[in-house]
Design a protein around this motif. Structure first.
Motif, short mmCIF file in Angstrom:
data_model
loop_
_atom_site.label_atom_id
_atom_site.label_comp_id
_atom_site.label_asym_id
_atom_site.label_seq_id
_atom_site.Cartn_x
_atom_site.Cartn_y
_atom_site.Cartn_z
N MET A 168 0.86 -1.22 -0.55
CA MET A 168 0.08 0.08 0.00
C MET A 168 1.02 1.71 0.19
N GLY A 169 1.86 1.40 0.47
CA GLY A 169 2.99 2.27 0.66
C GLY A 169 2.81 3.03 -0.73
N LEU A 170 3.41 2.15 -2.21
CA LEU A 170 3.66 2.94 -2.78
C LEU A 170 2.27 3.37 -3.63
N SER A 171 1.66 3.71 -3.71
CA SER A 171 0.13 3.31 -4.06
C SER A 171 -0.11 4.51 -3.29
N GLY A 172 0.29 4.17 -1.70
CA GLY A 172 -0.40 5.98 -1.50
C GLY A 172 0.30 7.07 -1.87
N ILE A 173 1.73 6.63 -1.99
CA ILE A 173 2.51 7.78 -2.70
C ILE A 173 1.54 7.98 -4.30
N LEU A 174 1.31 7.46 -4.50
CA LEU A 174 1.21 7.76 -5.87
C LEU A 174 -0.15 8.73 -5.90
N LEU A 175 -1.38 8.49 -5.25
CA LEU A 175 -2.19 8.76 -4.59
C LEU A 175 -1.94 10.10 -3.93
N ALA A 176 -1.34 10.48 -2.81
CA ALA A 176 -0.95 11.75 -2.45
C ALA A 176 -0.34 12.34 -4.13
N LEU A 177 0.24 11.79 -4.55
CA LEU A 177 0.76 13.44 -6.00
C LEU A 177 -0.58 13.90 -6.69
N GLY A 178 -1.13 12.56 -7.14
CA GLY A 178 -2.43 12.67 -7.78
C GLY A 178 -3.73 14.01 -7.44
N LEU A 179 -3.25 13.52 -5.53
CA LEU A 179 -3.96 14.92 -5.64
C LEU A 179 -3.69 15.84 -5.43
N LEU A 180 -2.54 15.97 -5.37
CA LEU A 180 -1.65 17.06 -5.19
C LEU A 180 -1.91 18.06 -6.43
N ILE A 181 -1.29 16.88 -7.18
CA ILE A 181 -1.56 17.57 -8.82
C ILE A 181 -3.19 18.33 -8.92
N TRP A 182 -4.05 17.26 -8.70
CA TRP A 182 -5.37 17.36 -8.74
C TRP A 182 -5.59 19.05 -8.08
N VAL A 222 8.94 14.13 3.85
CA VAL A 222 8.55 13.02 3.92
C VAL A 222 8.07 11.50 3.53
N VAL A 223 7.69 11.82 2.00
CA VAL A 223 7.84 10.88 0.86
C VAL A 223 9.19 10.52 1.13
N ALA A 224 10.39 10.94 1.35
CA ALA A 224 11.83 10.63 1.37
C ALA A 224 11.98 9.57 2.03
N GLY A 225 11.31 10.04 3.38
CA GLY A 225 11.43 8.95 4.40
C GLY A 225 10.58 7.91 4.25
N LEU A 226 9.84 7.51 3.37
CA LEU A 226 8.58 6.56 4.20
C LEU A 226 9.18 5.64 2.80
N PRO A 227 9.26 4.11 3.90
CA PRO A 227 10.12 2.18 3.69
C PRO A 227 9.76 2.46 2.21
N ALA A 228 8.48 2.38 1.48
CA ALA A 228 8.41 2.46 -0.04
C ALA A 228 9.25 3.23 -1.00
N PHE A 229 9.38 4.47 -0.82
CA PHE A 229 10.14 5.53 -1.42
C PHE A 229 11.80 4.65 -1.39
N ALA A 230 12.09 3.87 -1.24
CA ALA A 230 13.64 2.92 -1.05
C ALA A 230 13.37 2.12 -2.44
N ALA A 231 12.43 2.27 -2.82
CA ALA A 231 12.12 1.44 -4.62
C ALA A 231 12.01 2.41 -5.21
N VAL A 232 11.94 3.55 -5.20
CA VAL A 232 11.49 4.46 -6.57
C VAL A 232 12.75 5.14 -6.90
N ARG A 233 13.49 5.15 -5.00
CA ARG A 233 15.40 5.80 -5.17
C ARG A 233 15.81 4.76 -5.79
N ASP A 234 15.52 3.85 -5.73
CA ASP A 234 16.80 2.55 -5.93
C ASP A 234 16.39 2.44 -7.85
N GLY A 235 15.04 2.71 -7.92
CA GLY A 235 14.75 2.21 -9.52
C GLY A 235 15.49 3.10 -10.13
#
Length: 484
Positions: free
Chosen positions: A1-15, A353-366
């Motif tokens: 849910m972590g990565l989905s949460g980041i994407l959902l939050a980004l979508g909310l920010l944009i909209w 905040v996003v950079a400190g979330l556990p799911a962001f590690a996968a984004v960073r590594d990618g």
């Protein structure tokens, strides 16, 4: 849910930002949502990493926002910005109307005048010039965008734009980092943009299309509309342009005097960078009370600040008679710095905040493992984040706040010149940042009275396609020749 949460939050920010909601409210709300969906405490995420990231950004860059906005307001209020625009367009003539507008915007923004001040000053001049040359009014926003939103903001070495300043503390560089790469990228942006606009002008002439209706070009755009979309601006609060007064229409300074402060900004910036800072013994900066920093980390910002201070003094002394009220202009300029600085800082807080979330590690590594090496990875991360936030400075700071240490380490490990990393990062802020929800794009269209449907396609070509092409050229040149 972590990565989905980041994407959902980004979508909310944009909209919500596109709908005109204040980033000051949207960014912490989106950060809290991302934290909650990742199983982190939302309130603590707001008061700790969010505010810490925002505070670091304000501490590093608010002086640039403040002096840049004051300088821009004085250039507008004294009539200097309008005098430069009229002087250039008069010399180049109506047969070069598009080039005249582009160069007028470029001179002003390279000299440190906010793109919003430039847009308000140049729009009526452009309207008169395009009407005389019978060029479609719908091309005015793209001509202004090419001169103000692209190569002078990100590529040209020495530009005092915040996008050129943000990488300096992360890579220990100066505003003149990788000048050859910057000039090459600027030439590609300018050349491509002028080619596209000439092509569009020629197509309109073949179709028998002229200037068209008056719209609202050169008139005051709706104040409430500007106020709504100013929530995402990142350099100058356009609502403050109406405050502090301005020089009388018939009392503009001569072109040479109007251009003098711009020459001062660039000249003093270069002199401080090349002659003063290298001779400074600033070991005392390592002491705790000075933040435990180094001259390499802060010297670039100091050079720009000194250039702006000198230019402010020059323009104030040279135009005392023309300025309607010096104190009012200074106050309006100072106020114009607050909203953009806090907007960008809030976006940085969201990124922290996003950079400190556990799911962001996968984004960073990618991102770090993208093919093409650190230059490609940095360019992709910065451009995508600038597009998501609709802000060049916001996207760049989020990228460097989250990954700046990684990129600096990779550059040292692989022998990449930090100056090249700086220039690629700055160039990469231009491109996807100019998507339709960008505050500057919306404000520019409102000022010129052109709709998205009429004018955005041309803005996209000169402010997205051209900068992306130049980014590819800059990366290839840097990979082959280094940070020349």
């Amino acid at each position: 849910m972590g990565l989905s949460g980041i994407l959902l939050a980004l979508g909310l920010l944009i909209w919500l930002a596109y709908r005109g909601w204040s980033v000051l409210l949207v960014a912490p709300a989106a950060a809290a949502l991302a934290a909650a969906l990742s199983g982190e405490p939302p309130l603590a995420s707001w008061t700790q990493p969010f505010m810490a990231g925002a505070a670091r950004f304000i501490a590093q860059f608010f002086p640039l926002f403040l002096l840049g906005a004051v300088f821009g307001k004085l250039m507008e209020a004294s009539g200097s910005a309008l005098a430069i625009a009229r002087g250039l367009t008069a010399r180049l003539g109506r047969e070069r109307a598009v080039l005249s507008v582009v160069l007028a915007c470029a001179v002003l923004t390279y000299g440190g005048v906010s793109l919003f001040v430039v847009a308000f000053a140049v729009a009526p001049v452009a309207a008169a010039l395009f009407r005389e040359a019978d060029i479609p009014r719908r091309l005015i926003p793209a001509a202004i965008a090419l001169g103000a939103f692209t190569f002078t903001m990100t590529a040209l070495p020495g530009t005092p734009a915040i996008q050129n300043a943000i990488p300096m503390p992360y890579f220990g560089t100066t505003p003149w980092a990788a000048p050859g790469v910057g000039v090459l990228a600027a030439a590609v942006m300018l050349g491509f943009g002028l080619w596209w606009l000439r092509r569009a002008e020629a197509a309109a002439r073949r179709a028998g299309e002229g200037f068209g209706g008056e719209g609202r070009t050169g008139a005051k755009a709706d104040e409430e509309e500007l106020r709504e979309h100013a929530t995402t601006v990142d350099s100058f609060d356009p609502a403050e342009l109406a405050h502090g007064g301005r020089a009388r229409e018939g009392d503009l300074p001569p072109t040479w005097l109007a251009a003098l402060p711009i020459l001062v900004v660039v000249g003093v910036n270069l002199a401080v960078t090349a002659l003063v800072l290298p001779r400074l013994d600033a070991g005392w900066l390592a002491e705790e009370r000075w933040g435990g920093t180094t001259l390499q980390a802060v010297g670039g910002v100091w050079a720009v600040l000194i250039g702006l201070i000198a230019a402010i003094l020059v323009i104030a002394l040279a135009n005392l008679r023309r300025l309607p009220g010096l104190r009012g202009c200074l106050d309006a300029g100072a106020n114009a710095a607050v909203l953009p600085a806090l907007n960008t800082a809030s976006q940085v807080g969201f990124g922290a905040v996003v950079a400190g979330l556990p799911a962001f590690a996968a984004v960073r590594d990618g991102l770090l493992e993208l093919g093409g090496g650190p230059l490609v990875s940095l360019a992709v991360a910065t451009n995508v984040l600038a597009g998501i936030t609709g802000s060049a400075s916001g996207g760049l700071t989020i990228a460097l706040e989250a990954l700046g240490g990684n990129y600096a380490a990779l550059a040292a490990e692989r022998g990449i010149d930090p100056a090249l990393m700086h220039r690629i990062a700055a160039i990469a802020t231009g491109g996807l940042d100019a998507l339709p929800h960008n505050g500057a794009v919306i404000t520019l269209l409102a000022i010129t009275g052109v709709t998205h449907r009429e004018g955005y396609r041309h803005i996209a070509m000169v402010a997205i396609a051209g900068p992306l092409l130049s980014l590819v050229v800059a990366i290839l040149a840097g990979a082959l020749l280094g940070g020349f």
